[in-house]
Design a protein around this motif. Sequence first.
Motif, PDB file in Angstrom:
ATOM      1  N   LEU A   1      32.966   8.818 -48.861  1.00  0.00           N
ATOM      2  CA  LEU A   1      34.083   7.927 -49.163  1.00  0.00           C
ATOM      3  C   LEU A   1      33.621   6.483 -48.997  1.00  0.00           C
ATOM      4  O   LEU A   1      33.473   5.992 -47.869  1.00  0.00           O
ATOM      5  CB  LEU A   1      35.274   8.198 -48.231  1.00  0.00           C
ATOM      6  N   SER A   2      33.373   5.791 -50.105  1.00  0.00           N
ATOM      7  CA  SER A   2      32.884   4.415 -50.017  1.00  0.00           C
ATOM      8  C   SER A   2      34.019   3.458 -49.669  1.00  0.00           C
ATOM      9  O   SER A   2      35.136   3.572 -50.167  1.00  0.00           O
ATOM     10  CB  SER A   2      32.216   3.996 -51.324  1.00  0.00           C
ATOM     11  N   GLN A   3      33.701   2.504 -48.787  1.00  0.00           N
ATOM     12  CA  GLN A   3      34.639   1.455 -48.435  1.00  0.00           C
ATOM     13  C   GLN A   3      34.819   0.543 -49.642  1.00  0.00           C
ATOM     14  O   GLN A   3      34.024   0.575 -50.578  1.00  0.00           O
ATOM     15  CB  GLN A   3      34.100   0.686 -47.230  1.00  0.00           C
ATOM     16  N   ALA A   4      35.872  -0.252 -49.663  1.00  0.00           N
ATOM     17  CA  ALA A   4      36.190  -1.067 -50.832  1.00  0.00           C
ATOM     18  C   ALA A   4      35.002  -1.908 -51.295  1.00  0.00           C
ATOM     19  O   ALA A   4      34.809  -2.121 -52.494  1.00  0.00           O
ATOM     20  CB  ALA A   4      37.390  -1.969 -50.532  1.00  0.00           C
ATOM     21  N   SER A   5      34.175  -2.365 -50.369  1.00  0.00           N
ATOM     22  CA  SER A   5      33.046  -3.226 -50.729  1.00  0.00           C
ATOM     23  C   SER A   5      31.871  -2.456 -51.312  1.00  0.00           C
ATOM     24  O   SER A   5      30.937  -3.049 -51.856  1.00  0.00           O
ATOM     25  CB  SER A   5      32.563  -3.986 -49.499  1.00  0.00           C
ATOM     26  N   ILE A   6      31.867  -1.128 -51.176  1.00  0.00           N
ATOM     27  CA  ILE A   6      30.757  -0.230 -51.533  1.00  0.00           C
ATOM     28  C   ILE A   6      29.496  -0.535 -50.731  1.00  0.00           C
ATOM     29  O   ILE A   6      28.396  -0.143 -51.096  1.00  0.00           O
ATOM     30  CB  ILE A   6      30.437  -0.226 -53.055  1.00  0.00           C
ATOM     31  N   HIS A   7      29.618  -1.198 -49.595  1.00  0.00           N
ATOM     32  CA  HIS A   7      28.456  -1.474 -48.755  1.00  0.00           C
ATOM     33  C   HIS A   7      28.467  -0.643 -47.473  1.00  0.00           C
ATOM     34  O   HIS A   7      27.608  -0.820 -46.608  1.00  0.00           O
ATOM     35  CB  HIS A   7      28.369  -2.960 -48.418  1.00  0.00           C
ATOM     36  N   SER A   8      29.419   0.261 -47.361  1.00  0.00           N
ATOM     37  CA  SER A   8      29.439   1.219 -46.264  1.00  0.00           C
ATOM     38  C   SER A   8      30.288   2.399 -46.708  1.00  0.00           C
ATOM     39  O   SER A   8      30.959   2.328 -47.751  1.00  0.00           O
ATOM     40  CB  SER A   8      30.006   0.585 -44.981  1.00  0.00           C
TER      41      SER A   8
END
Length: 521
Positions: A135-142
């Motif tokens: 499940l990617s966080q909104a930023s796609i960096h975590s």
Amino acid sequence: MTNPSTLYRGGVLHCPAEPRATALLVRDGRIAWLGVDADAPAADRVVDLDGALVTPAFVDAHVHATDTGLVLSGLDLSAVRSAEGLLAAVAGFAAGLPADAVVLGHGWDESTWGVPELPDAAALDRAAGGRRVYLSQASIHSALVSSALLAACPEAAGAAGFDASGWVRRDAHHVVRAAAQGSVTRAQRVAAQRVALAHAASLGIAAVHECGGPEISDEEDFTGLLALSGVGVPEVYGYWGELSGAARARELGAVGAGGDLFADGALGARTAYVSQPYADGAGCGHGYLSAEQVRDHLVDCAAYGMQGGFHAIGDQAVATVLAGFAAAAETLGVDRLRAARHRVEHAEIMSRRLIAGFVEFGIVASMQPAFDRLWGGAGRMYESRLGLERSLASNPMGAMHAVGVALAFGSDSPVTPLDPWGSVRAAVAHHNPVQRMSVRAAFAAHTRGGWRAVHRDGEGVLALGAPATFAVWSTPAGVERGLPVLQAADPEARGADDPTPLPVCRRTVLRGDVIFEEGSS
């Protein structure tokens, strides 16, 4: 033999050079005539605009098409407001999947939750019935990942950013992301890309800039998307973000060696590289490139005649990038750097000195106004991470425009949704009044700015001889000086929750071909 001509008549045209124009003639993919209905020439076909507004079509200057399509057709977590809600969404979605499937979701943002406590890997295991979860966080960096997925990626445990709780960042995130996306078949990827491009066309977007790279997507995914470009869907201009990879970018068909070539991470994950420590966590984030690497990348781009670029969000990352530009100028000269129109994606935390560097080197700022709409202002994510003063100085689009920085607006979809008029309104209604732009300037950044960023200077306008690339709009709030009314008449009602209805796309035309028409399947 020429193609059939089409006359669009009875509309309102956003055409500053011909402000009285109500009609245009399209022939062979170009605008062959502009003027008033009474003077219109004969045509093979006639389209009655019925008073609709015609504007240049939008360009989204930063997208991830495959991820966007997967979100549009998959598990969208952007509306989740608690750990319990996230687990319920995962359970409902997973119930319809095979036992060996990977649950892919995107868009959660704990800064919007009343209680920003995240579920752990074991809870995700239970919710997904033992399936692997990414499940990617909104930023796609975590991302939040399940124990099952962590077990399938033993190399992640020794990588920077690993956390046994299941919230992984940095190198560990790249490892688990690659494993999760490896579960998506090629056919599913192509289907997702088509969904994303069709959705873009339905919003009046005629071109997108795809930001790929080894840490974002594989080469087959990237080239497959480029192969779809303009075939009944928006055109795709690809950027391949590989350090000193200009030759490979050219081989892949990219227009530039940049995009998501990471100089740092993201504010949401506290990995953006900032000069002052985060207000809600230790440290200043992470810089992934040195000035020497930036310099060498720009010199490599020059050797292959390629546009370069970098992802840089924090002010320390931007400073590193600009130091690299200054070093490259010693070899290439400033004029050669300026002519290439190299890019920086995001540029969220800036200063006057950094903005001056963009002006000096002719850097295009590829920015996302929705970032301020969603995370700017008091009580939101930027304030949590940076404190109120620094948060209000973020995303300084108005200041950059005022001194001549070239802007190209986009969404970073699926980080924020494809929503061009919403992005224009976000730039106009920036949380910091000092950074607000006019509707006309923001619209230009989201149309002509995107074309100029890929060196197509004659596009993004309704003008005689220009490509016939435009969109037709219903404008429920009306039109003012050739553009839609986007804000409420009452200043108190303006802002992120402005109730003014946005325009609705009725038709999108790309070089004379209709790629979207309202009501068609």
